[in-house]
Design a protein around this motif. Structure first.
Motif, PDB file in Angstrom:
ATOM      1  N   ALA A  79      42.808  27.039  39.055  1.00 55.30           N
ATOM      2  CA  ALA A  79      41.962  25.772  38.966  1.00 55.30           C
ATOM      3  C   ALA A  79      42.593  24.197  39.234  1.00 55.30           C
ATOM      4  CB  ALA A  79      41.549  25.102  37.250  1.00 55.30           C
ATOM      5  N   VAL A  80      42.084  23.276  39.692  1.00 57.25           N
ATOM      6  CA  VAL A  80      41.829  22.121  39.896  1.00 57.25           C
ATOM      7  C   VAL A  80      40.745  21.194  39.819  1.00 57.25           C
ATOM      8  CG1 VAL A  80      42.212  20.500  42.295  1.00 57.25           C
ATOM      9  CG2 VAL A  80      42.321  22.767  42.210  1.00 57.25           C
ATOM     10  N   SER A  81      41.206  19.837  39.043  1.00 53.54           N
ATOM     11  CA  SER A  81      40.874  19.039  38.678  1.00 53.54           C
ATOM     12  C   SER A  81      41.410  17.432  38.777  1.00 53.54           C
ATOM     13  CB  SER A  81      41.087  19.020  37.236  1.00 53.54           C
ATOM     14  OG  SER A  81      39.568  18.157  36.828  1.00 53.54           O
ATOM     15  N   LEU A  82      39.535  16.946  39.906  1.00 56.83           N
ATOM     16  CA  LEU A  82      40.354  15.545  40.229  1.00 56.83           C
ATOM     17  C   LEU A  82      39.216  14.800  39.697  1.00 56.83           C
ATOM     18  CD1 LEU A  82      41.310  16.568  43.991  1.00 56.83           C
ATOM     19  CD2 LEU A  82      43.003  15.731  42.452  1.00 56.83           C
ATOM     20  N   GLU A  83      39.564  13.417  39.468  1.00 56.32           N
ATOM     21  CA  GLU A  83      38.373  12.477  39.147  1.00 56.32           C
ATOM     22  C   GLU A  83      39.183  10.921  39.481  1.00 56.32           C
ATOM     23  OE1 GLU A  83      35.715  13.180  36.776  1.00 56.32           O
ATOM     24  OE2 GLU A  83      36.311  14.587  35.910  1.00 56.32           O
ATOM     25  N   ALA A  84      38.015  10.082  39.920  1.00 59.53           N
ATOM     26  CA  ALA A  84      38.220   9.383  40.908  1.00 59.53           C
ATOM     27  C   ALA A  84      37.643   8.012  40.063  1.00 59.53           C
ATOM     28  CB  ALA A  84      38.681   9.042  41.995  1.00 59.53           C
ATOM     29  N   GLY A 128      32.085   3.032  43.035  1.00 59.41           N
ATOM     30  CA  GLY A 128      31.553   4.875  42.032  1.00 59.41           C
ATOM     31  C   GLY A 128      32.490   5.318  41.444  1.00 59.41           C
ATOM     32  N   THR A 129      31.940   6.728  41.169  1.00 60.23           N
ATOM     33  CA  THR A 129      32.941   7.496  40.439  1.00 60.23           C
ATOM     34  C   THR A 129      32.668   8.902  41.458  1.00 60.23           C
ATOM     35  OG1 THR A 129      31.495   8.375  38.716  1.00 60.23           O
ATOM     36  CG2 THR A 129      32.952   7.070  38.357  1.00 60.23           C
ATOM     37  N   LEU A 130      33.778   9.714  41.109  1.00 61.01           N
ATOM     38  CA  LEU A 130      33.771  10.826  42.040  1.00 61.01           C
ATOM     39  C   LEU A 130      35.297  11.746  41.035  1.00 61.01           C
ATOM     40  CD1 LEU A 130      32.827  11.963  44.703  1.00 61.01           C
ATOM     41  CD2 LEU A 130      35.232  12.102  45.352  1.00 61.01           C
ATOM     42  N   SER A 131      33.985  12.866  40.975  1.00 59.31           N
ATOM     43  CA  SER A 131      34.846  14.771  40.619  1.00 59.31           C
ATOM     44  C   SER A 131      34.945  15.305  40.827  1.00 59.31           C
ATOM     45  CB  SER A 131      34.597  14.365  38.439  1.00 59.31           C
ATOM     46  OG  SER A 131      32.502  14.507  38.938  1.00 59.31           O
ATOM     47  N   LEU A 132      36.241  16.379  40.455  1.00 52.24           N
ATOM     48  CA  LEU A 132      35.985  17.563  42.066  1.00 52.24           C
ATOM     49  C   LEU A 132      36.463  19.001  40.098  1.00 52.24           C
ATOM     50  CD1 LEU A 132      35.952  19.957  44.052  1.00 52.24           C
ATOM     51  CD2 LEU A 132      38.220  18.817  44.188  1.00 52.24           C
ATOM     52  N   ARG A 133      35.999  20.045  40.532  1.00 53.03           N
ATOM     53  CA  ARG A 133      36.145  21.075  39.551  1.00 53.03           C
ATOM     54  C   ARG A 133      36.410  22.073  40.289  1.00 53.03           C
ATOM     55  NH1 ARG A 133      36.653  17.487  37.122  1.00 53.03           N
ATOM     56  NH2 ARG A 133      35.961  17.092  34.576  1.00 53.03           N
ATOM     57  N   SER A 134      37.402  23.186  40.573  1.00 51.59           N
ATOM     58  CA  SER A 134      37.671  24.128  41.885  1.00 51.59           C
ATOM     59  C   SER A 134      38.378  25.143  40.497  1.00 51.59           C
ATOM     60  CB  SER A 134      37.859  23.371  42.331  1.00 51.59           C
ATOM     61  OG  SER A 134      38.610  24.682  43.259  1.00 51.59           O
ATOM     62  N   GLU A 135      37.487  26.309  40.633  1.00 55.37           N
ATOM     63  CA  GLU A 135      38.279  27.587  40.155  1.00 55.37           C
ATOM     64  C   GLU A 135      37.870  28.955  40.431  1.00 55.37           C
ATOM     65  OE1 GLU A 135      36.056  27.972  35.843  1.00 55.37           O
ATOM     66  OE2 GLU A 135      36.422  25.759  35.645  1.00 55.37           O
ATOM     67  N   GLU A 136      39.983  29.006  41.026  1.00 56.66           N
ATOM     68  CA  GLU A 136      39.419  29.988  41.750  1.00 56.66           C
ATOM     69  C   GLU A 136      39.623  31.544  41.123  1.00 56.66           C
ATOM     70  OE1 GLU A 136      39.437  30.520  44.613  1.00 56.66           O
ATOM     71  OE2 GLU A 136      39.734  28.778  45.547  1.00 56.66           O
ATOM     72  N   SER A 137      39.515  32.866  41.626  1.00 56.19           N
ATOM     73  CA  SER A 137      38.626  33.917  41.205  1.00 56.19           C
ATOM     74  C   SER A 137      40.547  34.698  41.042  1.00 56.19           C
ATOM     75  CB  SER A 137      37.616  34.878  41.677  1.00 56.19           C
ATOM     76  OG  SER A 137      37.046  34.645  41.583  1.00 56.19           O
ATOM     77  N   ALA A 138      41.344  34.455  40.051  1.00 55.99           N
ATOM     78  CA  ALA A 138      42.695  34.575  40.178  1.00 55.99           C
ATOM     79  C   ALA A 138      42.873  36.448  39.976  1.00 55.99           C
ATOM     80  CB  ALA A 138      42.895  34.511  38.832  1.00 55.99           C
ATOM     81  N   PRO A 181      35.432  34.734  45.898  1.00 52.08           N
ATOM     82  CA  PRO A 181      35.467  33.127  46.162  1.00 52.08           C
ATOM     83  C   PRO A 181      35.285  32.815  45.120  1.00 52.08           C
ATOM     84  CG  PRO A 181      33.108  34.664  46.493  1.00 52.08           C
ATOM     85  CD  PRO A 181      33.932  35.489  46.031  1.00 52.08           C
ATOM     86  N   GLY A 182      36.131  31.595  44.717  1.00 55.25           N
ATOM     87  CA  GLY A 182      36.199  30.684  43.438  1.00 55.25           C
ATOM     88  C   GLY A 182      35.072  29.663  43.901  1.00 55.25           C
ATOM     89  N   SER A 183      34.988  29.389  42.824  1.00 62.80           N
ATOM     90  CA  SER A 183      33.386  28.471  42.534  1.00 62.80           C
ATOM     91  C   SER A 183      34.307  26.606  42.585  1.00 62.80           C
ATOM     92  CB  SER A 183      32.751  28.827  41.566  1.00 62.80           C
ATOM     93  OG  SER A 183      33.475  28.456  40.349  1.00 62.80           O
ATOM     94  N   HIS A 184      32.946  26.350  43.376  1.00 65.50           N
ATOM     95  CA  HIS A 184      33.215  24.647  43.410  1.00 65.50           C
ATOM     96  C   HIS A 184      32.165  23.618  43.041  1.00 65.50           C
ATOM     97  CE1 HIS A 184      36.701  26.261  45.772  1.00 65.50           C
ATOM     98  NE2 HIS A 184      36.424  27.140  45.922  1.00 65.50           N
ATOM     99  N   VAL A 185      32.397  22.698  42.380  1.00 65.43           N
ATOM    100  CA  VAL A 185      31.213  21.216  41.515  1.00 65.43           C
ATOM    101  C   VAL A 185      32.223  20.165  42.074  1.00 65.43           C
ATOM    102  CG1 VAL A 185      30.036  20.507  39.418  1.00 65.43           C
ATOM    103  CG2 VAL A 185      30.756  22.992  40.281  1.00 65.43           C
TER     104      VAL A 185
END
Length: 202
Positions: A93-98, A103-113, A119-123
């Motif tokens: 999992a990866v989580s990034l916030e700015a 403005g603001t930016l956020s990324l949520r990434s989860e891989e199928s471990a 495939p993993g999911s990314h928002v």
């Protein structure tokens, strides 16, 4: 290991001056920097690394032109992995916030471990003050005849990434109080909505 915690800070301006000696950067940065990093293990034994970068009264200027007024800048992130050997097949999992002035930016990434064939999911989510962004672009290219933008943009994108392929499953957003002023045209919309999906590429 049980984990660690690191903290540091300092004045951004002398740091940036040293950086300008190495890189051809034509801007000046000011602010007070605070940095923190942590490491821990969760209940499943996976390693979680966290980082936080905060710059108080962060500002950018180019010559006499102010690109960014003093404002708080915040960057945070976390990475979860079963081992310290990070790679495309080990990150769970990866989580990034700015958070910045435009403005603001956020990324949520989860891989199928453990299931590399899945495939993993990314928002990706964000909000942008188009007026502030437009002012920055005009400041970087003073005298350029670019359209002037105003409005509040919000967007969200979701997709999957497997190997070298990217699939965008959903992209939607809105722009409130949109205004585009240029020569020889002008556009004003109280609310603009956009969206798409099902795009794949490599």
């Amino acid at each position: 290991p049980g984990g660690f915690s690191l903290q540091g800070g300092g004045d951004l301006e002398p740091m940036f001056q040293e950086l300008r000696k190495v890189l051809a950067i034509d801007v000046h940065a000011r602010g007070r920097v605070e940095i923190a990093a942590t490491s821990s293990r969760n209940e499943e034994g996976a390693i979680r690394l966290g980082g936080r970068l905060a710059i108080h009264d962060f500002s950018l200027s180019q010559g006499k032109q102010k690109l960014l007024p003093p404002h708080p800048l915040l960057l945070t992130g976390t990475i979860t992995s079963p081992t310290l050997s990070f790679g495309k097949d080990t990150l769970h999992a990866v989580s990034l916030e700015a958070v910045a002035w435009p403005g603001t930016l956020s990324l949520r990434s989860e891989e199928s471990a453990g299931r590399s064939e899945q495939p993993g999911s990314h928002v990706l989510k964000g909000s942008v003050d188009l007026g502030r962004l437009s002012d920055i672009l005009h400041g970087l290219r003073e005298g350029a005849r670019w359209p002037s933008l105003r409005g509040a943009l919000q967007f969200e994108a979701a997709g999957e990434w497997q190997g070298g392929s990217i699939a965008v499953r959903q992209l939607q957003g809105t722009v409130d109080r949109l205004s585009v002023a240029g020569e020889p045209f002008s556009v004003q919309e109280p609310r603009l909505m956009f969206g798409l999906g099902g795009i794949e590429g490599k």
